[in-house]
Design a protein around this motif. Sequence first.
Motif, short mmCIF file in Angstrom:
data_model
loop_
_atom_site.label_atom_id
_atom_site.label_comp_id
_atom_site.label_asym_id
_atom_site.label_seq_id
_atom_site.Cartn_x
_atom_site.Cartn_y
_atom_site.Cartn_z
N GLU A 261 0.82 -1.22 0.00
CA GLU A 261 0.00 0.00 0.00
C GLU A 261 0.85 1.27 0.00
N GLN A 262 2.15 1.13 0.35
CA GLN A 262 3.03 2.29 0.42
C GLN A 262 3.93 2.42 -0.81
N TRP A 263 3.68 1.63 -1.85
CA TRP A 263 4.59 1.62 -3.00
C TRP A 263 4.15 2.55 -4.12
N GLY A 264 3.14 3.35 -3.88
CA GLY A 264 2.72 4.32 -4.89
C GLY A 264 2.04 3.69 -6.08
N LEU A 265 1.37 2.55 -5.89
CA LEU A 265 0.67 1.86 -6.97
C LEU A 265 -0.82 2.15 -6.89
N GLU A 266 -1.45 2.26 -8.04
CA GLU A 266 -2.90 2.46 -8.05
C GLU A 266 -3.58 1.14 -7.70
N LEU A 267 -4.46 1.21 -6.71
CA LEU A 267 -5.13 0.01 -6.21
C LEU A 267 -6.62 0.06 -6.51
N ARG A 268 -7.20 -1.12 -6.68
CA ARG A 268 -8.64 -1.24 -6.84
C ARG A 268 -9.07 -2.56 -6.19
N ARG A 269 -10.07 -2.48 -5.32
CA ARG A 269 -10.56 -3.66 -4.61
C ARG A 269 -9.42 -4.39 -3.89
N ARG A 270 -8.54 -3.61 -3.30
CA ARG A 270 -7.39 -4.15 -2.55
C ARG A 270 -6.47 -4.99 -3.42
N ARG A 271 -6.45 -4.67 -4.71
CA ARG A 271 -5.52 -5.30 -5.63
C ARG A 271 -4.82 -4.23 -6.44
N ILE A 272 -3.73 -4.62 -7.12
CA ILE A 272 -2.95 -3.67 -7.90
C ILE A 272 -3.56 -3.57 -9.30
N LEU A 273 -3.91 -2.36 -9.70
CA LEU A 273 -4.51 -2.16 -11.01
C LEU A 273 -3.42 -2.22 -12.09
N VAL A 274 -3.67 -3.00 -13.14
CA VAL A 274 -2.70 -3.15 -14.24
C VAL A 274 -3.39 -2.89 -15.57
N ASP A 275 -2.56 -2.61 -16.60
CA ASP A 275 -3.12 -2.46 -17.95
C ASP A 275 -3.01 -3.79 -18.68
N ARG A 276 -3.22 -3.79 -19.98
CA ARG A 276 -3.26 -5.04 -20.73
C ARG A 276 -1.88 -5.69 -20.87
N THR A 277 -0.81 -4.98 -20.51
CA THR A 277 0.54 -5.55 -20.53
C THR A 277 0.97 -5.99 -19.13
N MET A 278 0.09 -5.87 -18.16
CA MET A 278 0.34 -6.17 -16.75
C MET A 278 1.22 -5.11 -16.08
N ARG A 279 1.33 -3.95 -16.72
CA ARG A 279 2.09 -2.84 -16.16
C ARG A 279 1.24 -2.10 -15.14
N THR A 280 1.82 -1.73 -14.02
CA THR A 280 1.12 -0.97 -12.99
C THR A 280 1.22 0.53 -13.30
N SER A 281 0.72 1.34 -12.40
CA SER A 281 0.79 2.80 -12.57
C SER A 281 2.20 3.33 -12.32
N ARG A 282 3.11 2.47 -11.92
CA ARG A 282 4.48 2.89 -11.63
C ARG A 282 5.44 2.30 -12.66
N GLN A 283 6.36 3.12 -13.14
CA GLN A 283 7.32 2.68 -14.14
C GLN A 283 8.12 1.48 -13.64
N ARG A 284 8.30 0.50 -14.53
CA ARG A 284 9.13 -0.67 -14.28
C ARG A 284 8.56 -1.63 -13.23
N VAL A 285 7.32 -1.43 -12.83
CA VAL A 285 6.67 -2.34 -11.88
C VAL A 285 5.47 -2.97 -12.56
N PHE A 286 5.44 -4.29 -12.59
CA PHE A 286 4.36 -5.06 -13.18
C PHE A 286 3.75 -5.94 -12.09
N ALA A 287 2.58 -6.48 -12.35
CA ALA A 287 1.93 -7.37 -11.39
C ALA A 287 1.19 -8.47 -12.13
#
Length: 333
Positions: A261-287
Motif C-alpha cells: 500500500e506504500q509503494w505508490g501503486l494504483e489500487l482497486r478492490r485491494r488489488r494492484i490495477l494493471v493495464d493489458r501488458t500487466m504494467r502498474t501505474s508505476r514505471q518498471r513495476v508489473f503485477a
Amino acid sequence: MSGFPAATGAGPEVSVDLLVIGAGPTGLYGAYYAGFRGLSVAVADALPEVGGQIAALYPEKLVYDVAGFPAVRGQDLVDRLAEQAGRWNPAYLLGHGVTRLDDAGEGIVATTDAGARIAAGAVLVCGGIGNFVPRELPVGSDYLGRGLRYFVPRLDELAGQDVVVVGGGDSALDWALSLEPIASSVTVVHRRTRFRAHERTVEQVHASSVRVLTPYEVEKISGDGSVSEVVVAGSDGDRISLPAQSVVAALGFIADLGPIEQWGLELRRRRILVDRTMRTSRQRVFAAGDIADHDGKVSLISIGFGEAALAVNHIASLLDPARSLTPGHSSDA
C-alpha cells in the motif's frame, strides 16, 4: 524446501534483471519464464518456503484446474514449478518481505525486512492475496521451530511422531487426515464443538483413528529443548496431558496488503490495477496473479501463469528493446 540458490545472511546485495516478489505458483512460473527469456532473476518472499498460499494452507489438497493435470496435489504442483524455475538458477530470498521499492535511475532498488537490497531492472509483483501471517497459538511460542509449526510442507518430517493439530478449519483436518497413516498418533484440539471445515472432511476425521478433543484449548506446551508434552484444558475445567513431538497450529492466516500500500501503486478492490501488458501505474513495476486487477479479471492459477508470461515478455522488451516481444516457442530453444 532446500537446495535453492539463495541470498542469505544479514544485508545481502543482489543485482538482477528482474525481481519477482512472491514465491507462489504465479511467481515461480514468472521466474521460470523470465529465465527462458534470458533474464537474471531473484525471487523474494516473506515466507520461509516457496509455494505461497498453496504450500501454507493446503499442500495436501488436490488442485483440479491446472492445465495438463487432471488433478495434482498442491505441494506436488509447487515442487514441479520450483524444479521448472530451477533450470535458470534464480536467487531465492526466502524469509525476506519486501518493504520498499525505490526508483534508481534505469531500475528499482528493493529493500527487505531482513536487510537485503535487490537492484533490478524491473519488478514483477506476484504477491497473491498480499502478506499473510499465521495466527499465533497463544501459548508455547518459544517452541516455534522446535516442535511447534504453522504449516507442514513435508508430511514425512512428522512420520512416527505424536502430533497435536490445533484448529477446526479445513487445513487442520486435512493435515490430521494426511498425517494419520504415517504418524504414531494424531490428536485434533479445537476450542469449539463445531468445526469450520467441510462436513465431509469432518465425517472422515471422526471415522478415522484421529483423536478429537472438543471443546478444548492448549493450555501449556513443554519439553526439554523441544516439544514433548501438550496440556489441553476443556471448557469444563478437565485437563489432559498429551505426548507430542510436534504441534501443528492451523489457526488460519491474517492477510493484508502490508507494505504494498506504500509503494505508490494504483489500487482497486485491494488489488494492484494493471493495464493489458500487466504494467502498474508505476514505471518498471508489473503485477500478475491474484494480486493484480483489471477489467474482466478471473482469479485462477492458470490465468496467473498467463499473466506472468505476458508481463515477462513486456519486461524483456522494456529492458532490451532489441529483444522481440514475441518469444517464439520453447520447443525451439
